[in-house]
Scaffold this motif. Structure first.
Motif, short mmCIF file in Angstrom:
data_model
loop_
_atom_site.label_atom_id
_atom_site.label_comp_id
_atom_site.label_asym_id
_atom_site.label_seq_id
_atom_site.Cartn_x
_atom_site.Cartn_y
_atom_site.Cartn_z
N TYR A 333 38.21 -5.63 -33.18
CA TYR A 333 38.34 -4.62 -32.12
C TYR A 333 39.80 -4.47 -31.75
N ARG A 334 40.21 -3.28 -31.35
CA ARG A 334 41.64 -3.00 -31.21
C ARG A 334 42.36 -3.89 -30.19
N THR A 335 41.66 -4.37 -29.18
CA THR A 335 42.33 -5.23 -28.20
C THR A 335 42.38 -6.69 -28.64
N GLY A 337 42.32 -7.47 -32.40
CA GLY A 337 43.00 -7.46 -33.69
C GLY A 337 42.31 -8.35 -34.71
#
Lengths: 367, 367
Positions: A333-335, A337
């Motif tokens: 997830y982008r937060t 990594g």
């Protein structure tokens, strides 16, 4: 090209057998000669399917007679709203554990209905653990909470309430526990009757996106005097047997097929396989020189395994290597990594083995 | 046995082509090698499908740039709640037309949010007509309604607002008109930009159960100061492009397939065919000595044709005869009785012809 392994976090992998049977039902649902996509939800065949799905949930989770099983619209996020609408009065307080993004959203919604006390949070370390500080301190017993809300598995951060931690929580309080089990329902055994309410979006372990399971102890309902919208009122939904309005027919049916697939193995075997898959993957990460885990100990999720390398560039290379090898949906997830391997019930051990093989080959090639 | 004709009122008949393509997507969605049932809603392929579905709605209905198109969870009944949540403040009044069961439910829900004035009702005659008494009386202009709500087609009673009656309503007021078009969206042409808000459950003319179309003029939004739940706030859904939470992926995709099927013919041709189907059936009823219509004149629905014989015993015999002839779902709603032939877009003229042939054969056999 053979079929890829689907490691997406949700909507997520479904058993091949379920996909094939869902196709059969699109052609001819239960011998009706009509498609499941066009049959009336009031038809005998679908009413029977809905009932079978409800009964299978009760059977698999060994629910007692106080529990009602509902298939609702709107995803688990709608339950962030429905739960306080049904259970939290304006002058009362609910306790929430903040263990990640989904908890945070549930908390934000509940605050519109009554008081919310966040009794523990792992926000300080970007949610990479399940808080345990509340244990042994002031017991929950002393507070008059309407309910205590937990998120049993946190897809984004790869953490999960272990069975023993859940046991400890129950040992401390008589307050009804409400659990968002969207991403680990039907993945393990436990005494589900202890919960006041359980909800779970279908699209991880139970079916496709489009329906949400709610299990509620009917003794909790009917106490709130304030307005509850018709569709969100659990008592209305119980009376209407989940058909207060047209249900999400196909999503409920594919959920039934998935429940049947689980029943064939038994929940115990499902749990055993899930543990073996998670052990194989965490062991590989822990013994690697380039991959490292994000979560540790008993908080490690058996559904979503988060890990990374030392730098974003290597992360990128491994993701590309994995895709070349037909392993899809591994980006974290982008937060957070790094990587997230979602290994829900339908992911076979062979899929995890292939991932592990790829990790080891990638590491050997780098050396 | 060949495939039966499906006259159910909803979930309802879908084009064969749509069913086949939905099966293709369960096997391999858009070349991803993953099933539409297990692919991430954030995948490029599904994001593109969602965007194409929104754009096709805009194209087919020739919507202007003020209109936002959403695919929502929860069925049209959830919009009974979402509409007043977004548009009706506690101290304001909304006007509702009561033209049947669905209107009645919408009214009941709105009354929890503000004042509701039922400005016309056809309840006096079991909803067998669309009220017209409000025309020429006090114009709606003089009242400060937040919106006026209509149900354009009433499945149970077989009535429909004609285009000319809708024109008259718009001629009388600048108040935003909110329309529940669940059972006749995409069945006819009209100027859809005049509406402030349109909503429609997918499961009649647009797809399977599990998603609901909302078209809203963005100028109506953001004016209410009171609390709106996160998921029900249209502005949130617009910003998130209908993916505030996981959408009902498969239902949206099958809706896209149905929209593509409509586009191939064009809405004009769809309307022409619908008119021909309805004329054939109503003409047969009107010229019959044993079947009689329930609705008359311009209020007759082109989607749900309600009729009956003189007695319940003959009704029962005809229903059995129809079923023997592979014509399913013709029983009228329990409060109306008789028959209801739902002849949505996907019902071919050949299906109506077969019904008409059966009616004539049944009548001849009785004589």
């Amino acid at each position: 090209m053979s079929k890829p392994y689907n490691f997406y976090s949700g909507p997520a992998i479904l058993p091949e057998e379920v996909l094939e049977k869902s196709i059969d039902a699109i052609r001819d649902f239960a011998g009706t000669k009509l498609s499941i996509l066009e049959i009336s939800h009031r038809s005998k065949a679908f009413v029977a399917a809905m009932e079978e799905a409800r009964n299978l949930v009760k059977k698999l989770l060994q629910l007692d007679e106080n529990k009602e099983v509902l298939f609702q619209h709107g995803g688990a996020s709608q339950q962030f709203l429905a739960v306080p609408y049904n259970l939290l009065s304006r002058d009362k307080t609910a306790a929430y554990f903040d263990t990640g993004q989904w908890s945070t959203k549930a908390i934000a919604e509940a605050q519109n209905f009554g008081n919310v006390e966040v009794i523990a949070s792992s926000k300080d370390k970007n949610y990479d653990y399940i808080p345990k500080e509340w244990i042994g301190e002031e017991t929950l017993q002393h507070k008059q909470f309407s309910y205590v809300h937990i998120t049993t598995n946190n897809t984004i951060f790869g953490t999960q309430w272990s069975n023993s931690l859940i046991d400890k929580l129950f040992a401390q309080t008589q307050t009804p526990i409400v659990a968002d089990m969207s991403s680990d329902i039907f993945s393990r055994q436990m005494d589900f009757n202890r919960f006041g309410l359980i909800y779970a979006g279908a699209q991880k372990n139970m079916g496709p996106a489009g329906t949400t399971l709610v299990i509620v102890d009917r003794n909790l309902l009917g106490k709130k005097q304030e307005f509850i919208p018709t569709l969100l009122d659990y008592n209305n939904q119980i009376k209407a047997e989940s058909m207060l309005n047209t249900p999400s027919v196909f999503a409920v049916y594919v959920s039934l097929l998935t429940l049947q697939w689980i029943e064939k193995q038994g929940l115990k075997q499902v749990e055993t396989t899930n543990s073996a898959k998670a052990k194989l993957l965490y062991d590989t990460i822990d013994s690697s020189k380039i991959f490292e885990a994000v979560t540790f100990g008993e908080d490690r999720s058996k559904m979503n395994v988060c890990f990374k390398t030392a730098d974003a560039e290597t992360d990128k290379k491994f993701l590309a290597f994995a895709e070349e090898n037909n392993l899809l949906g591994l980006a974290g997830y982008r937060t957070v990594g790094g990587f997230r391997a979602s290994i829900y019930n339908a992911m076979p051990l062979a899929g995890v083995q292939k991932l592990v093989d790829c990790m080891q080959k990638f590491e050997a090639d780098l050396a």
